[in-house]
Design an enzyme around this catalytic site. Structure first.
Site, PDB file in Angstrom:
ATOM      1  N   GLU A 190      28.102  19.212  17.170  1.00 11.91           N
ATOM      2  CA  GLU A 190      28.788  18.791  18.411  1.00 11.91           C
ATOM      3  C   GLU A 190      28.965  19.984  19.358  1.00 11.91           C
ATOM      4  OE1 GLU A 190      30.080  15.776  19.618  1.00 11.91           O
ATOM      5  OE2 GLU A 190      29.172  14.663  17.968  1.00 11.91           O
ATOM      6  N   CYS A 212      26.409   5.249  13.002  1.00 13.99           N
ATOM      7  CA  CYS A 212      27.210   6.257  12.303  1.00 13.99           C
ATOM      8  C   CYS A 212      27.324   5.838  10.844  1.00 13.99           C
ATOM      9  CB  CYS A 212      28.595   6.328  12.944  1.00 13.99           C
ATOM     10  SG  CYS A 212      29.752   7.422  12.094  1.00 13.99           S
ATOM     11  N   ASN A 213      26.937   6.722   9.945  1.00  8.34           N
ATOM     12  CA  ASN A 213      27.028   6.401   8.514  1.00  8.34           C
ATOM     13  C   ASN A 213      28.474   6.267   8.052  1.00  8.34           C
ATOM     14  OD1 ASN A 213      24.166   6.979   6.958  1.00  8.34           O
ATOM     15  ND2 ASN A 213      24.327   8.036   8.903  1.00  8.34           N
ATOM     16  N   THR A 214      29.330   7.148   8.576  1.00 13.23           N
ATOM     17  CA  THR A 214      30.726   7.169   8.136  1.00 13.23           C
ATOM     18  C   THR A 214      31.408   5.840   8.469  1.00 13.23           C
ATOM     19  OG1 THR A 214      30.706   9.530   8.578  1.00 13.23           O
ATOM     20  CG2 THR A 214      32.857   8.500   8.364  1.00 13.23           C
ATOM     21  N   CYS A 237      23.633  11.087   7.731  1.00 15.17           N
ATOM     22  CA  CYS A 237      24.556  11.181   8.857  1.00 15.17           C
ATOM     23  C   CYS A 237      23.673  11.232  10.100  1.00 15.17           C
ATOM     24  CB  CYS A 237      25.395  12.451   8.735  1.00 15.17           C
ATOM     25  SG  CYS A 237      26.315  12.862  10.235  1.00 15.17           S
ATOM     26  N   THR A 238      24.031  10.465  11.121  1.00 17.23           N
ATOM     27  CA  THR A 238      23.133  10.377  12.285  1.00 17.23           C
ATOM     28  C   THR A 238      23.121  11.658  13.118  1.00 17.23           C
ATOM     29  OG1 THR A 238      24.894   9.250  13.495  1.00 17.23           O
ATOM     30  CG2 THR A 238      23.207   7.865  12.476  1.00 17.23           C
ATOM     31  N   HIS A 239      24.015  12.594  12.821  1.00 19.54           N
ATOM     32  CA  HIS A 239      23.931  13.907  13.476  1.00 19.54           C
ATOM     33  C   HIS A 239      22.810  14.767  12.865  1.00 19.54           C
ATOM     34  CE1 HIS A 239      27.922  12.975  15.077  1.00 19.54           C
ATOM     35  NE2 HIS A 239      27.923  14.096  15.773  1.00 19.54           N
ATOM     36  N   TYR A 285      34.664  12.074  12.487  1.00 19.74           N
ATOM     37  CA  TYR A 285      35.331  11.020  11.718  1.00 19.74           C
ATOM     38  C   TYR A 285      35.233  11.302  10.208  1.00 19.74           C
ATOM     39  CZ  TYR A 285      35.481   7.559  15.603  1.00 19.74           C
ATOM     40  OH  TYR A 285      35.735   6.855  16.754  1.00 19.74           O
ATOM     41  N   ASP A 320      28.965   5.859  18.004  1.00 19.68           N
ATOM     42  CA  ASP A 320      29.052   6.896  16.968  1.00 19.68           C
ATOM     43  C   ASP A 320      30.349   7.660  17.198  1.00 19.68           C
ATOM     44  OD1 ASP A 320      28.295   8.633  14.863  1.00 19.68           O
ATOM     45  OD2 ASP A 320      27.502  10.081  16.286  1.00 19.68           O
ATOM     46  N   SER A 321      30.721   8.479  16.216  1.00 20.61           N
ATOM     47  CA  SER A 321      31.899   9.337  16.384  1.00 20.61           C
ATOM     48  C   SER A 321      31.661  10.380  17.472  1.00 20.61           C
ATOM     49  CB  SER A 321      32.195  10.057  15.073  1.00 20.61           C
ATOM     50  OG  SER A 321      31.128  10.937  14.785  1.00 20.61           O
TER      51      SER A 321
HETATM   52  N1  DGL Z   1      27.214  10.600  12.913  1.00 19.39           N
HETATM   53  C1  DGL Z   1      28.293  10.380  11.975  1.00 19.39           C
HETATM   54  C2  DGL Z   1      27.726   9.836  10.670  1.00 19.39           C
HETATM   55  O1  DGL Z   1      26.598   9.365  10.666  1.00 19.39           O
HETATM   56  C3  DGL Z   1      29.113  11.612  11.868  1.00 19.39           C
HETATM   57  C4  DGL Z   1      30.485  11.380  11.329  1.00 19.39           C
HETATM   58  C5  DGL Z   1      31.526  12.389  11.709  1.00 19.39           C
HETATM   59  O2  DGL Z   1      31.994  12.308  12.846  1.00 19.39           O
HETATM   60  O3  DGL Z   1      31.919  13.186  10.852  1.00 19.39           O
HETATM   61  O4  DGL Z   1      28.372   9.845   9.656  1.00 19.39           O
END
Ligand code: DGL
Length: 270
Positions: free
Chosen positions: A154, A73-75, A187-189, A42, A10-11
């Protein structure tokens, strides 16, 4: 049978949210997780930069000998899934958008007013609309970019008024004007702020996908007869910046003390 580990990335720390369900469901599988904490977020970067970072992370995981890559990570799933598949044609790559779109297509109807919260890059990619259309062309969705959420998460600013105000800043108007009754955590966050969202909007149904992502991994392993028959490695966690918060969040999400977790620094910036 294949006892090599599965690589997740992930990012930052968001992708860790799928790990507890993974460990519970497929306990024989070893995991290598990489969080790009030095370069997060990201979600507001250009697709070219995200692709470059993704290639670096893919190279690292493949050098570690993984049998599969999970883009937690979705992005990245929205922008660089094909980049990874082309770079590593022999290694299965599982993203998170398709499994999440499957949950939406299976649990919603054309009458639901669905809102997808995600990063700017995920929203502007149109990846969710495309995947959902493939699975159920009657379902319509609204999307909203929430770029301030990942940096706050974060930083560990979660159980806090600042997070609640930020969520309200993005969601109050969106929910009212679009009559949203179902919110997708794209988004996985975001599962890390699911409780805040539930408290602010108790009548809204929340959809997240960590179970569905693990099911996609299970199906892929089954197809390739690649299940591990015993735990060959301890799980290993890498981050490009070992911030105090990253370490604390790993402990919180996995429910274990840092001394019993294998946490390492890995700089990929070359
Ligand atoms: N967890 C990432 C996602 O699912 C976050 C992307 C980011 O770093 O902005 O998109």
């Amino acid at each position: 049978m294949d006892n090599r580990p599965i690589g997740f990335f992930d990012s930052g720390l968001g992708g860790l949210t799928s790990i507890p369900h993974m460990i519970k469901t497929l306990p024989n599988e070893s995991i290598i997780f990489f969080g790009d904490t030095a370069r997060t977020p990201y979600g507001s970067k250009s697709p070219e930069t995200i692709k470059l970072f993704t290639e670096q992370i893919g190279d690292f995981l493949v050098n570690e000998g993984v049998k599969m890559i999970v883009i937690a990570c979705n992005t990245v799933s929205a922008t660089a899934l094909e980049t990874l598949r082309n770079r590593f044609p022999d290694i299965p790559v599982v993203g998170v958008i398709s499994p999440t779109a499957r949950v939406i297509a299976n649990t919603c109807t054309k009458h639901d007013k669905i809102g997808i919260m995600a990063t700017k890059v995920t929203v502007s990619s149109g990846a969710y609309e495309k995947k959902i259309k493939e699975k159920n062309s009657e379902i319509r969705v609204n999307t909203i970019a929430c770029p301030a959420l990942v940096p706050l998460i974060e930083e560990g600013i979660i159980d806090n008024q600042i997070m609640d105000l930020t969520l309200k800043y993005y969601l109050d108007d969106f929910i009212t004007t679009k009559n949203i009754d179902t919110l997708v955590l794209g988004c996985t966050h975001y599962p890390l702020v699911a409780e805040n969202i539930r408290k602010l909007y108790p009548d809204i149904k929340l959809i997240s996908s960590s179970k569905e992502v693990v099911e996609a991994i299970r199906i892929e392993l089954e197809k390739r007869d690649a299940f591990s028959d015993r735990k060959a490695f301890d799980n290993r966690f890498f981050a490009s910046d070992l911030s105090e918060n990253f370490v604390r969040m790993i402990e919180t999400i996995l429910g274990e003390d840092k001394d019993s977790l294998n946490i390492n620094f890995k700089n990929l910036d070359i």
